[in-house]
Design a protein around this motif. Sequence first.
Motif, PDB file in Angstrom:
ATOM      1  N   ARG A 286     -15.320 -16.514  22.700  1.00 16.26           N
ATOM      2  CA  ARG A 286     -14.371 -16.007  21.713  1.00 16.26           C
ATOM      3  C   ARG A 286     -13.224 -16.997  21.537  1.00 16.26           C
ATOM      4  O   ARG A 286     -12.695 -17.529  22.503  1.00 16.26           O
ATOM      5  N   MET A 287     -12.853 -17.270  20.271  1.00 20.00           N
ATOM      6  CA  MET A 287     -11.752 -18.179  19.976  1.00 20.00           C
ATOM      7  C   MET A 287     -10.692 -17.458  19.147  1.00 20.00           C
ATOM      8  O   MET A 287     -11.025 -16.585  18.328  1.00 20.00           O
ATOM      9  N   SER A 288      -9.432 -17.830  19.344  1.00 24.23           N
ATOM     10  CA  SER A 288      -8.355 -17.261  18.540  1.00 24.23           C
ATOM     11  C   SER A 288      -8.347 -17.932  17.167  1.00 24.23           C
ATOM     12  O   SER A 288      -8.967 -18.992  16.970  1.00 24.23           O
ATOM     13  N   LYS A 289      -7.633 -17.343  16.222  1.00 24.08           N
ATOM     14  CA  LYS A 289      -7.579 -17.919  14.875  1.00 24.08           C
ATOM     15  C   LYS A 289      -6.938 -19.299  14.898  1.00 24.08           C
ATOM     16  O   LYS A 289      -7.399 -20.216  14.208  1.00 24.08           O
ATOM     17  N   ILE A 290      -5.905 -19.467  15.703  1.00 22.31           N
ATOM     18  CA  ILE A 290      -5.241 -20.772  15.805  1.00 22.31           C
ATOM     19  C   ILE A 290      -6.205 -21.811  16.365  1.00 22.31           C
ATOM     20  O   ILE A 290      -6.262 -22.956  15.888  1.00 22.31           O
ATOM     21  N   GLU A 291      -6.973 -21.444  17.389  1.00 20.11           N
ATOM     22  CA  GLU A 291      -7.952 -22.367  17.970  1.00 20.11           C
ATOM     23  C   GLU A 291      -9.010 -22.751  16.946  1.00 20.11           C
ATOM     24  O   GLU A 291      -9.413 -23.922  16.855  1.00 20.11           O
ATOM     25  N   MET A 292      -9.464 -21.769  16.156  1.00 18.48           N
ATOM     26  CA  MET A 292     -10.467 -22.060  15.134  1.00 18.48           C
ATOM     27  C   MET A 292      -9.891 -22.973  14.049  1.00 18.48           C
ATOM     28  O   MET A 292     -10.541 -23.922  13.614  1.00 18.48           O
ATOM     29  N   GLU A 293      -8.664 -22.693  13.613  1.00 20.10           N
ATOM     30  CA  GLU A 293      -8.031 -23.526  12.585  1.00 20.10           C
ATOM     31  C   GLU A 293      -7.889 -24.967  13.062  1.00 20.10           C
ATOM     32  O   GLU A 293      -8.167 -25.913  12.318  1.00 20.10           O
ATOM     33  N   THR A 294      -7.458 -25.137  14.310  1.00 21.38           N
ATOM     34  CA  THR A 294      -7.284 -26.480  14.862  1.00 21.38           C
ATOM     35  C   THR A 294      -8.616 -27.221  14.934  1.00 21.38           C
ATOM     36  O   THR A 294      -8.707 -28.401  14.569  1.00 21.38           O
ATOM     37  N   LEU A 295      -9.655 -26.525  15.393  1.00 21.16           N
ATOM     38  CA  LEU A 295     -10.968 -27.148  15.512  1.00 21.16           C
ATOM     39  C   LEU A 295     -11.502 -27.566  14.147  1.00 21.16           C
ATOM     40  O   LEU A 295     -11.955 -28.709  13.957  1.00 21.16           O
ATOM     41  N   VAL A 296     -11.443 -26.661  13.167  1.00 13.04           N
ATOM     42  CA  VAL A 296     -11.954 -26.968  11.831  1.00 13.04           C
ATOM     43  C   VAL A 296     -11.140 -28.091  11.192  1.00 13.04           C
ATOM     44  O   VAL A 296     -11.694 -29.011  10.571  1.00 13.04           O
ATOM     45  N   ARG A 297      -9.831 -28.039  11.340  1.00 11.03           N
ATOM     46  CA  ARG A 297      -8.963 -29.087  10.776  1.00 11.03           C
ATOM     47  C   ARG A 297      -9.349 -30.464  11.311  1.00 11.03           C
ATOM     48  O   ARG A 297      -9.465 -31.438  10.566  1.00 11.03           O
ATOM     49  N   ASN A 298      -9.559 -30.553  12.619  1.00  6.44           N
ATOM     50  CA  ASN A 298      -9.903 -31.843  13.227  1.00  6.44           C
ATOM     51  C   ASN A 298     -11.299 -32.305  12.841  1.00  6.44           C
ATOM     52  O   ASN A 298     -11.536 -33.504  12.663  1.00  6.44           O
ATOM     53  N   VAL A 299     -12.222 -31.362  12.703  1.00  7.28           N
ATOM     54  CA  VAL A 299     -13.583 -31.735  12.302  1.00  7.28           C
ATOM     55  C   VAL A 299     -13.588 -32.265  10.870  1.00  7.28           C
ATOM     56  O   VAL A 299     -14.294 -33.230  10.559  1.00  7.28           O
ATOM     57  N   LEU A 300     -12.802 -31.659   9.991  1.00  5.45           N
ATOM     58  CA  LEU A 300     -12.764 -32.118   8.603  1.00  5.45           C
ATOM     59  C   LEU A 300     -12.153 -33.512   8.478  1.00  5.45           C
ATOM     60  O   LEU A 300     -12.347 -34.196   7.471  1.00  5.45           O
ATOM     61  N   ARG A 301     -11.423 -33.930   9.490  1.00  2.00           N
ATOM     62  CA  ARG A 301     -10.868 -35.288   9.498  1.00  2.00           C
ATOM     63  C   ARG A 301     -11.959 -36.341   9.732  1.00  2.00           C
ATOM     64  O   ARG A 301     -11.751 -37.519   9.436  1.00  2.00           O
ATOM     65  N   LEU A 302     -13.073 -35.940  10.301  1.00  4.79           N
ATOM     66  CA  LEU A 302     -14.165 -36.880  10.563  1.00  4.79           C
ATOM     67  C   LEU A 302     -14.855 -37.200   9.245  1.00  4.79           C
ATOM     68  O   LEU A 302     -15.516 -36.357   8.662  1.00  4.79           O
TER      69      LEU A 302
END
Length: 331
Positions: A286-302
């Motif tokens: 389970r991930m929090s919304k902030i954790e999910m936002e951070t992960l997606v944001r960093n992945v989109l940088r790739l």
Amino acid sequence: MGDVLTPEQRRKNMQHICSKNTKIEVILRKALWKRGYRYRKNYKELPGKPDIVLTKYKIAIFCDGEFFHGKDWEVLKPRLEKGTNSNFWISKISRNRERDDEINKKLLFMGWTVIRFWGDDIKKNTDECVKVVEETVFEMEYFEIVGQVFDSYIIAEKDDEMMIIDQHAAHERLKYEELKKDIASKQVASQMLIEPVIVNLTGSEMTAYRDNKQLFDDIGFESEEFGDDAVIVRSVPGEVELGEVEPLVLELVAQGEELRKELITEKNERLLYTIACKSAVKANMRMSKIEMETLVRNVLRLKNINTCPHGRPIIVTMSKKELEKEFKRIV
């Protein structure tokens, strides 16, 4: 010595100086291209014919020479006043500065974002200039986290697309890129374990450990032999959990046995895959919304990367149109 050029000669000289495709423009273009950005050059459709234009994001980039665009004008102007032909240069550069400001305002009014770089900054800090562009691009890439399903996949909405992100594959890729960058710069960040972990090895595993000891050191492990058939591990790379240390070491040692004939760089790659996998967020977590936002944001940088180190996809997308077809809303 006074100015001996006629107005026509001076005009021709200035045309040659203010040419297209200058060295600083080429440096920045190549760096942006390498990062996956596609652009227009000297875009005539916009005021000022920006040197680089990212039409998708409405970003106009100018590469300005320090002298002709009056960098540190409060310092440069007094120096020019003491030189020859001072009135011409002060008038010329003052007008360039005014024109730059006018162009900026026109572009902003048209909804464009303007970025101006000084030539020396491009030449000496190219990566930082690219980073400024990337940060600007990313600020414009809005997405919204919808939620998480099966505690393994993140659902996000971006433009007219639904994105389904494999959280483990995404984090694994980020970890791998981070480790690879740290090793290349010889700045691997190791975390000291709360308590050392002793890993028992067979005879062949111990031989493989000894053969690859320097490699283990290079990728962030602090370890040493502990008796005849064990090693003690005090620090590990990344964010490997305590319970993962022993299986990770055993897996890496096993790979060391298999990879004896490979080049050292290939060994690094394979070992980093394993470390990234073990230190990444797991499925069924389970991930929090902030954790999910951070992960997606960093992945989109790739840029132009959509697989984990093992080749599995990170993001699967479905457009609004495709979704409406599935529900028979459109043909």
